[in-house]
Design a protein around this motif. Sequence first.
Motif, PDB file in Angstrom:
ATOM      1  N   ILE A 154       0.844  -1.198   0.000  1.00 51.54           N
ATOM      2  CA  ILE A 154       0.000   0.000   0.000  1.00 51.54           C
ATOM      3  C   ILE A 154       0.877   1.244   0.000  1.00 51.54           C
ATOM      4  CG2 ILE A 154      -1.597   1.371   1.389  1.00 51.54           C
ATOM      5  CD1 ILE A 154      -3.025  -1.131   2.139  1.00 51.54           C
ATOM      6  N   LYS A 155       1.908   1.240   0.833  1.00 54.48           N
ATOM      7  CA  LYS A 155       2.800   2.400   0.926  1.00 54.48           C
ATOM      8  C   LYS A 155       3.990   2.166   0.003  1.00 54.48           C
ATOM      9  CE  LYS A 155       1.554   2.912   5.717  1.00 54.48           C
ATOM     10  NZ  LYS A 155       1.951   2.632   7.079  1.00 54.48           N
ATOM     11  N   GLY A 156       4.146   3.001  -0.965  1.00 56.36           N
ATOM     12  CA  GLY A 156       5.293   2.908  -1.865  1.00 56.36           C
ATOM     13  C   GLY A 156       5.199   1.766  -2.851  1.00 56.36           C
ATOM     14  N   GLY A 157       3.996   1.260  -3.074  1.00 58.72           N
ATOM     15  CA  GLY A 157       3.814   0.159  -4.010  1.00 58.72           C
ATOM     16  C   GLY A 157       3.638   0.670  -5.426  1.00 58.72           C
ATOM     17  N   SER A 158       3.273  -0.239  -6.303  1.00 61.42           N
ATOM     18  CA  SER A 158       3.084   0.132  -7.698  1.00 61.42           C
ATOM     19  C   SER A 158       1.815   0.967  -7.871  1.00 61.42           C
ATOM     20  CB  SER A 158       3.016  -1.131  -8.570  1.00 61.42           C
ATOM     21  OG  SER A 158       1.833  -1.841  -8.284  1.00 61.42           O
ATOM     22  N   PHE A 159       1.633   1.499  -9.060  1.00 59.60           N
ATOM     23  CA  PHE A 159       0.515   2.412  -9.312  1.00 59.60           C
ATOM     24  C   PHE A 159      -0.843   1.748  -9.114  1.00 59.60           C
ATOM     25  CE2 PHE A 159       0.994   0.181 -13.276  1.00 59.60           C
ATOM     26  CZ  PHE A 159      -0.287   0.084 -13.778  1.00 59.60           C
ATOM     27  N   ASP A 160      -0.922   0.458  -9.292  1.00 57.03           N
ATOM     28  CA  ASP A 160      -2.208  -0.218  -9.186  1.00 57.03           C
ATOM     29  C   ASP A 160      -2.406  -0.932  -7.852  1.00 57.03           C
ATOM     30  OD1 ASP A 160      -0.245  -2.054  -9.654  1.00 57.03           O
ATOM     31  OD2 ASP A 160      -1.354  -3.196 -11.137  1.00 57.03           O
ATOM     32  N   ALA A 161      -1.476  -0.751  -6.926  1.00 62.29           N
ATOM     33  CA  ALA A 161      -1.540  -1.477  -5.654  1.00 62.29           C
ATOM     34  C   ALA A 161      -2.788  -1.130  -4.848  1.00 62.29           C
ATOM     35  CB  ALA A 161      -0.283  -1.221  -4.833  1.00 62.29           C
ATOM     36  N   GLN A 162      -3.110   0.145  -4.746  1.00 64.30           N
ATOM     37  CA  GLN A 162      -4.268   0.515  -3.932  1.00 64.30           C
ATOM     38  C   GLN A 162      -5.571  -0.003  -4.527  1.00 64.30           C
ATOM     39  OE1 GLN A 162      -3.662   4.689  -3.527  1.00 64.30           O
ATOM     40  NE2 GLN A 162      -2.417   4.435  -1.706  1.00 64.30           N
ATOM     41  N   LEU A 163      -5.667  -0.010  -5.827  1.00 62.59           N
ATOM     42  CA  LEU A 163      -6.841  -0.573  -6.483  1.00 62.59           C
ATOM     43  C   LEU A 163      -6.936  -2.063  -6.177  1.00 62.59           C
ATOM     44  CD1 LEU A 163      -9.209  -0.086  -8.438  1.00 62.59           C
ATOM     45  CD2 LEU A 163      -7.652  -0.682 -10.285  1.00 62.59           C
TER      46      LEU A 163
ATOM     47  N   THR B 181      -7.552   3.224   5.497  1.00 62.58           N
ATOM     48  CA  THR B 181      -8.027   4.346   6.308  1.00 62.58           C
ATOM     49  C   THR B 181      -6.861   5.207   6.767  1.00 62.58           C
ATOM     50  OG1 THR B 181      -9.891   3.006   7.037  1.00 62.58           O
ATOM     51  CG2 THR B 181      -9.406   4.961   8.332  1.00 62.58           C
ATOM     52  N   ASN B 182      -5.755   4.568   7.125  1.00 61.85           N
ATOM     53  CA  ASN B 182      -4.558   5.326   7.511  1.00 61.85           C
ATOM     54  C   ASN B 182      -4.023   6.137   6.328  1.00 61.85           C
ATOM     55  OD1 ASN B 182      -4.638   4.399  10.130  1.00 61.85           O
ATOM     56  ND2 ASN B 182      -3.155   2.768   9.795  1.00 61.85           N
ATOM     57  N   ALA B 183      -4.058   5.561   5.145  1.00 60.37           N
ATOM     58  CA  ALA B 183      -3.629   6.298   3.947  1.00 60.37           C
ATOM     59  C   ALA B 183      -4.526   7.511   3.724  1.00 60.37           C
ATOM     60  CB  ALA B 183      -3.642   5.382   2.731  1.00 60.37           C
ATOM     61  N   LEU B 184      -5.808   7.354   4.019  1.00 60.19           N
ATOM     62  CA  LEU B 184      -6.747   8.467   3.902  1.00 60.19           C
ATOM     63  C   LEU B 184      -6.409   9.556   4.912  1.00 60.19           C
ATOM     64  CD1 LEU B 184      -9.354   9.651   2.692  1.00 60.19           C
ATOM     65  CD2 LEU B 184     -10.610   8.388   4.436  1.00 60.19           C
ATOM     66  N   LYS B 185      -6.098   9.159   6.135  1.00 61.84           N
ATOM     67  CA  LYS B 185      -5.728  10.126   7.173  1.00 61.84           C
ATOM     68  C   LYS B 185      -4.442  10.864   6.819  1.00 61.84           C
ATOM     69  CE  LYS B 185      -7.965   7.667  10.937  1.00 61.84           C
ATOM     70  NZ  LYS B 185      -7.759   6.788  12.090  1.00 61.84           N
ATOM     71  N   ASN B 186      -3.565  10.198   6.076  1.00 62.27           N
ATOM     72  CA  ASN B 186      -2.314  10.821   5.641  1.00 62.27           C
ATOM     73  C   ASN B 186      -2.489  11.622   4.360  1.00 62.27           C
ATOM     74  OD1 ASN B 186      -0.887   9.786   7.819  1.00 62.27           O
ATOM     75  ND2 ASN B 186      -0.391   7.899   6.733  1.00 62.27           N
ATOM     76  N   LYS B 187      -3.721  11.921   4.017  1.00 58.85           N
ATOM     77  CA  LYS B 187      -4.079  12.785   2.885  1.00 58.85           C
ATOM     78  C   LYS B 187      -3.736  12.189   1.520  1.00 58.85           C
ATOM     79  CE  LYS B 187      -5.129  16.418   5.557  1.00 58.85           C
ATOM     80  NZ  LYS B 187      -6.078  16.012   6.511  1.00 58.85           N
ATOM     81  N   ASN B 188      -3.802  10.862   1.402  1.00 64.53           N
ATOM     82  CA  ASN B 188      -3.594  10.241   0.102  1.00 64.53           C
ATOM     83  C   ASN B 188      -4.840  10.500  -0.745  1.00 64.53           C
ATOM     84  OD1 ASN B 188      -3.503   8.438  -2.094  1.00 64.53           O
ATOM     85  ND2 ASN B 188      -2.144   7.080  -0.969  1.00 64.53           N
ATOM     86  N   PRO B 189      -4.699  11.197  -1.869  1.00 61.20           N
ATOM     87  CA  PRO B 189      -5.877  11.578  -2.655  1.00 61.20           C
ATOM     88  C   PRO B 189      -6.519  10.418  -3.415  1.00 61.20           C
ATOM     89  CG  PRO B 189      -3.890  12.209  -3.801  1.00 61.20           C
ATOM     90  CD  PRO B 189      -3.448  11.684  -2.460  1.00 61.20           C
ATOM     91  N   ASN B 190      -5.885   9.252  -3.440  1.00 59.82           N
ATOM     92  CA  ASN B 190      -6.389   8.135  -4.228  1.00 59.82           C
ATOM     93  C   ASN B 190      -7.302   7.177  -3.464  1.00 59.82           C
ATOM     94  OD1 ASN B 190      -4.904   8.990  -6.482  1.00 59.82           O
ATOM     95  ND2 ASN B 190      -3.068   8.069  -5.618  1.00 59.82           N
ATOM     96  N   VAL B 191      -7.508   7.398  -2.175  1.00 64.40           N
ATOM     97  CA  VAL B 191      -8.248   6.410  -1.393  1.00 64.40           C
ATOM     98  C   VAL B 191      -9.574   6.854  -0.770  1.00 64.40           C
ATOM     99  CG1 VAL B 191      -6.215   5.039  -0.852  1.00 64.40           C
ATOM    100  CG2 VAL B 191      -6.902   6.847   0.686  1.00 64.40           C
ATOM    101  N   PRO B 192     -10.018   8.093  -0.863  1.00 66.36           N
ATOM    102  CA  PRO B 192     -11.277   8.444  -0.175  1.00 66.36           C
ATOM    103  C   PRO B 192     -12.463   7.571  -0.581  1.00 66.36           C
ATOM    104  CG  PRO B 192     -10.215  10.433  -0.928  1.00 66.36           C
ATOM    105  CD  PRO B 192      -9.430   9.275  -1.478  1.00 66.36           C
ATOM    106  N   HIS B 193     -12.625   7.295  -1.861  1.00 69.30           N
ATOM    107  CA  HIS B 193     -13.758   6.493  -2.315  1.00 69.30           C
ATOM    108  C   HIS B 193     -13.605   5.036  -1.881  1.00 69.30           C
ATOM    109  CE1 HIS B 193     -15.270   9.896  -4.453  1.00 69.30           C
ATOM    110  NE2 HIS B 193     -14.152  10.006  -5.144  1.00 69.30           N
TER     111      HIS B 193
END
Length: 154
Positions: free
Chosen positions: A89-98, A133-145
């Motif tokens: 999730i952190k520092g992974g590839s572009f499609d990791a969060q998906l 959720t932690n990524a969202l708290k850290n202001k990651n713009p790709n995870v709110p949805h």
Amino acid sequence: ITQMVELKEEDQASMQRMYWQLSLNLMGLSNNTVELSGKAVDEEEVNLSSNPLRVTSIACKTILSSFFGRYELGAHLAIEKEVLKFMKIKGGSFDAQLFWFHRCLCLYATARTNKTKKKQFKAQAKRIHKELTNALKNKNPNVPHHASLLNAEK
């Protein structure tokens, strides 16, 4: 893709074919919904011995499993340990969060239907949900949805 083949980047070309086939499956242009076989690639012809190819295959199948309601297949694919090394999730590839979102979705859905391993699937889903959720708290713009949908799925 032809240029990748000309440059002898076979693994890269195969990975792109898998993503292409993922897109074709999602558009309904393949006879198979969760198998990577069709116009772009036939999974059985690809040598999945290299980890990046295997991980890409698992990620694409997990996403397809999520979209086509084959949650148990997606959950079992998502449990494979080698995927976790590459798809961070952190520092992974572009499609990791998906991938992590679809993985978590499959785990939650399977936990609802599979009574024998409910705790195992639910525990893994909660860990992933917490990371997103932690990524969202850290202001990651790709995870709110992603986080909102998983909150509803809980």
